[in-house]
Scaffold this active site. Structure first.
Site, short mmCIF file in Angstrom:
data_model
loop_
_atom_site.label_atom_id
_atom_site.label_comp_id
_atom_site.label_asym_id
_atom_site.label_seq_id
_atom_site.Cartn_x
_atom_site.Cartn_y
_atom_site.Cartn_z
N ASP A 45 1.49 4.87 2.13
CA ASP A 45 1.18 5.53 3.40
C ASP A 45 1.61 6.99 3.35
O ASP A 45 2.77 7.28 3.04
CB ASP A 45 1.94 4.84 4.54
CG ASP A 45 1.70 3.34 4.59
OD1 ASP A 45 0.64 2.93 5.08
OD2 ASP A 45 2.57 2.57 4.11
N ASP A 86 -3.22 4.61 2.80
CA ASP A 86 -3.49 5.03 4.18
C ASP A 86 -3.13 6.49 4.32
O ASP A 86 -2.00 6.89 4.02
CB ASP A 86 -2.63 4.21 5.17
CG ASP A 86 -3.15 2.80 5.37
OD1 ASP A 86 -4.33 2.55 5.03
OD2 ASP A 86 -2.38 1.94 5.84
N ASP A 105 0.84 -1.19 0.00
CA ASP A 105 0.00 0.00 0.00
C ASP A 105 0.88 1.25 0.00
O ASP A 105 2.11 1.15 -0.03
CB ASP A 105 -0.95 -0.01 1.22
CG ASP A 105 -0.21 0.17 2.54
OD1 ASP A 105 1.03 0.25 2.54
OD2 ASP A 105 -0.88 0.25 3.58
P1 8DG Z 1 4.35 -2.63 2.82
O1 8DG Z 1 3.17 -1.73 2.86
O2 8DG Z 1 5.29 -2.30 1.73
O3 8DG Z 1 3.97 -4.06 2.85
O4 8DG Z 1 5.22 -2.41 4.16
P2 8DG Z 1 5.10 -1.28 5.23
O5 8DG Z 1 4.81 0.04 4.59
O6 8DG Z 1 6.28 -1.37 6.11
O7 8DG Z 1 3.88 -1.76 6.10
P3 8DG Z 1 2.51 -1.07 6.49
O8 8DG Z 1 1.62 -2.18 6.92
O9 8DG Z 1 1.97 -0.18 5.44
O10 8DG Z 1 2.86 -0.25 7.79
C1 8DG Z 1 3.69 0.90 7.79
C2 8DG Z 1 4.05 1.23 9.20
O11 8DG Z 1 2.94 1.78 9.88
C3 8DG Z 1 4.48 0.01 10.01
O12 8DG Z 1 5.61 0.31 10.74
C4 8DG Z 1 3.38 -0.25 10.95
C5 8DG Z 1 2.77 1.12 11.09
N1 8DG Z 1 1.37 1.15 11.43
C6 8DG Z 1 0.31 0.53 10.88
N2 8DG Z 1 -0.81 0.82 11.57
C7 8DG Z 1 -0.42 1.65 12.53
C8 8DG Z 1 -1.08 2.32 13.55
O13 8DG Z 1 -2.26 2.22 13.73
N3 8DG Z 1 -0.29 3.11 14.34
C9 8DG Z 1 1.05 3.25 14.16
N4 8DG Z 1 1.75 4.03 14.94
N5 8DG Z 1 1.67 2.62 13.20
C10 8DG Z 1 0.95 1.84 12.41
O14 8DG Z 1 0.36 -0.17 9.89
CA CA Z 2 2.93 0.47 3.43
CA CA Z 3 -0.16 0.94 5.52
#
Ligand code: 8DG
Ligand code: CA
Ligand code: CA
Length: 519
Positions: A355, A443, A353
């Site tokens: 962010d 996100d 995804d």
């Molecule tokens: P990807 O999407 O490429 O698979 O990997 P990523 O970008 O590392 O994973 P992600 O699932 O998109 O998560 C990004 C970061 O955000 C990860 O360190 C976890 C964190 N994160 C969430 N949800 C929440 C939340 O509700 N609060 C906080 N503080 N961090 C969160 O995914």
């Molecule tokens: Ca991500």
């Molecule tokens: Ca995410």
């Protein structure tokens, strides 16, 4: 060895290769192939040059595979040169690949590997067979990587490593991808069984190996390394001796793991729901439909866009999302700032995804903007799903209560969405007519400016790096860290920070840049 169609063999990760591409063997010359070949080069082919290493592959098989790739529009060079971006090897270990790279000399460079002008990426034959089956280069996954032609060091028996992942540098491309992939498969399987403790043990061992300065080639090199328990050691030993882990292979092939993975890949489906469906005998998305399973709105969207969402998000998608999101945010709140976080900030070139953090220099101006931002995107027909949540943050002290401590969710205003993102070339859809867009998970998180450095640190990841930062803060510094603040519960005071660097300083940690937080 006689040239022949692609053999089905187990890859380093134990995956069976995709079915061979129907094509009869022919000579090594691209012009005399019996496969149909398009005369014009496909768009993806620019900047990509393959080189197949003959050693362990055999001359005739190499010739056959080179011809097959050319017929599919890949550029394949017969001689190795700096123009080569992708080196493909067969029956070759990571250590052997690293030696090969060293023998070629001059593999290090400032440019990213696998791109022209940079060092080539060293790949197992599984990447090649996957790409042939897909008809285009597939994204490089850990199981494809043989090694990275980074300057690597011998791991001496006196080598030691700090215990917490936030105390060390973990690059995206590391020296032990096949070992970490086996351990991470076992970690994932344990998590899918709800066994978080077991999952964490494997994750910690994998994270340790990712931070090593060179390939692990002997079990004795594990001495002095943190979190490599008996079980992980056993897996590593088997991988070193046999090149495969029976346990990890068994897991990957198990009916349960496959179904649980498939179900939990659906946006909005957690382990509990997936487990329930599995126990009812469901195995596929088709089964869900046939049984008329009741789905939440989020899960319905997840199923509807399943194919797109499981296709990796690429850098070009990130740019496309940034453009539309930035435009909408600035329309609603001029002067706002949008920052990319998550895996892409850590240097990943593919992700599940995108962010973004949104803030405004004047604290308070940012509050409540998301509904208007989403309406703006909706009016352009770009929103396929959205779920917005208001800020419900009180104090870090409250966030530190046992109920909040167990999950990493913070309390920012945020939106989990699926956006319709333009892609320049049609053909994204694997089923149905080609289309010029793709569904992408996005996100959006809104933070007040004073909490921005904490939010940036918290949302950059990796998840394991974050977990370790919080554990280090708690256990070593008696401080509570979350994505909102850093709090001293003894003195009942907050430690403000104007940058990520300042948070590391408060914790007495060396600053680790995002690209080295891939723990
Ligand atoms: P990807 O999407 O490429 O698979 O990997 P990523 O970008 O590392 O994973 P992600 O699932 O998109 O998560 C990004 C970061 O955000 C990860 O360190 C976890 C964190 N994160 C969430 N949800 C929440 C939340 O509700 N609060 C906080 N503080 N961090 C969160 O995914
Ligand atoms: Ca991500
Ligand atoms: Ca995410």
């Amino acid at each position: 060895m006689a040239p022949g169609p692609l053999r089905r063999r187990k890859g380093p990760g134990g995956h069976a290769d995709p079915p061979p591409v129907p094509c009869s063997p022919s000579s090594s010359s691209s012009s005399s192939l019996s496969c149909s070949s398009s005369s014009s080069s496909p768009r993806w082919s620019s900047g990509l040059t393959l080189y197949l290493v003959e050693r362990r592959m055999g001359r005739s098989r190499r010739a056959f595979l080179s011809g097959l790739a050319r017929a599919k529009g890949f550029r394949v060079d017969d001689a190795y040169s700096p123009a080569v971006t992708h080196v493909v090897m067969e029956h070759t270990s990571a250590a052997q690949a690293a030696r090969w790279a060293q023998q070629q000399g001059g593999t290090q460079g400032g440019t990213q590997e696998g791109t022209q002008g940079g060092p080539p990426i060293l790949l197992d034959i599984t990447w090649f067979t996957d790409s042939m089956a897909a008809g285009r280069p597939v994204p490089v996954e850990g199981r494809h990587q043989l090694g990275v032609p980074l300057p690597s060091a011998e791991i001496g028996t006196d080598y030691s490593m700090p215990a917490y992942a936030c105390q060390r540098r973990t690059p995206l491309n590391h020296h032990n991808p096949r070992l970490t992939e086996a351990l991470e498969t076992l970690a994932e399987a344990a998590a899918l069984e709800g066994n978080e403790g077991r999952s964490l043990s494997f994750r910690r061992a994998a994270s340790t190996l990712k931070a090593l300065p060179g390939p692990l080639t002997r079990l004795s090199q594990l001495e002095g390394l943190p979190y490599c328990g008996a079980h992980s050691r056993g897996v590593i030993q088997e991988m070193l001796e046999d090149g495969a882990s029976r346990e990890a292979d068994g897991v990957r092939q198990s009916d349960r793991f496959r179904a649980m993975k498939l179900f939990t890949q659906i946006f909005g489906v957690g382990v509990k729901t997936a487990d329930g469906w599995y126990r009812e005998g469901l195995r596929t998305l088709g089964d869900l439909r046939e049984r008329g399973k009741k789905l939440t709105r989020m899960q319905e969207a997840g199923v509807r866009h399943y194919e797109d969402l499981k296709t990796p998000v690429e850098l070009s998608d990130v740019e496309a999302v940034r453009r539309v999101v930035e435009e909408a945010v600035l329309q609603v709140l001029p002067g706002a700032n949008i920052t990319l976080t998550g895996g892409f900030r850590r240097g990943k070139r593919h992700g599940h995804d995108v962010d973004f953090l949104i803030t405004h220099p004047e604290e308070g101006r940012e509050a409540g903007i998301l509904p208007n931002v989403m309406s703006c995107l909706e009016s352009q027909g770009l929103v396929l799903y959205q779920h917005t949540q208001e800020n419900h943050y009180c104090t870090p002290k409250a966030m530190a209560q046992p109920a909040s401590r167990t999950n990493t969710m913070d309390a920012f205003e945020r939106c989990f969405s699926i956006l319709r993102v333009s892609r320049p070339s049609p053909g994204v859809a694997s089923r149905g007519p080609p289309r010029d867009w793709k569904a992408v998970r996005v996100d959006l998180v809104v933070t007040p400016a004073s909490q921005f450095p904490f939010a940036l640190l918290g949302w950059t990841g990796s998840q394991h790096f974050e977990r370790e930062l919080r554990r280090f803060s708690r256990q070593e510094r008696k401080l509570i860290l979350n994505s909102h603040a850093l709090y001293n519960p003894e003195k009942k005071t907050f430690l403000p920070a104007a940058s990520e660097e300042e948070i590391f300083r408060h914790l007495g940690l060396e600053f680790i840049p995002p690209e080295e937080r891939n723990a």
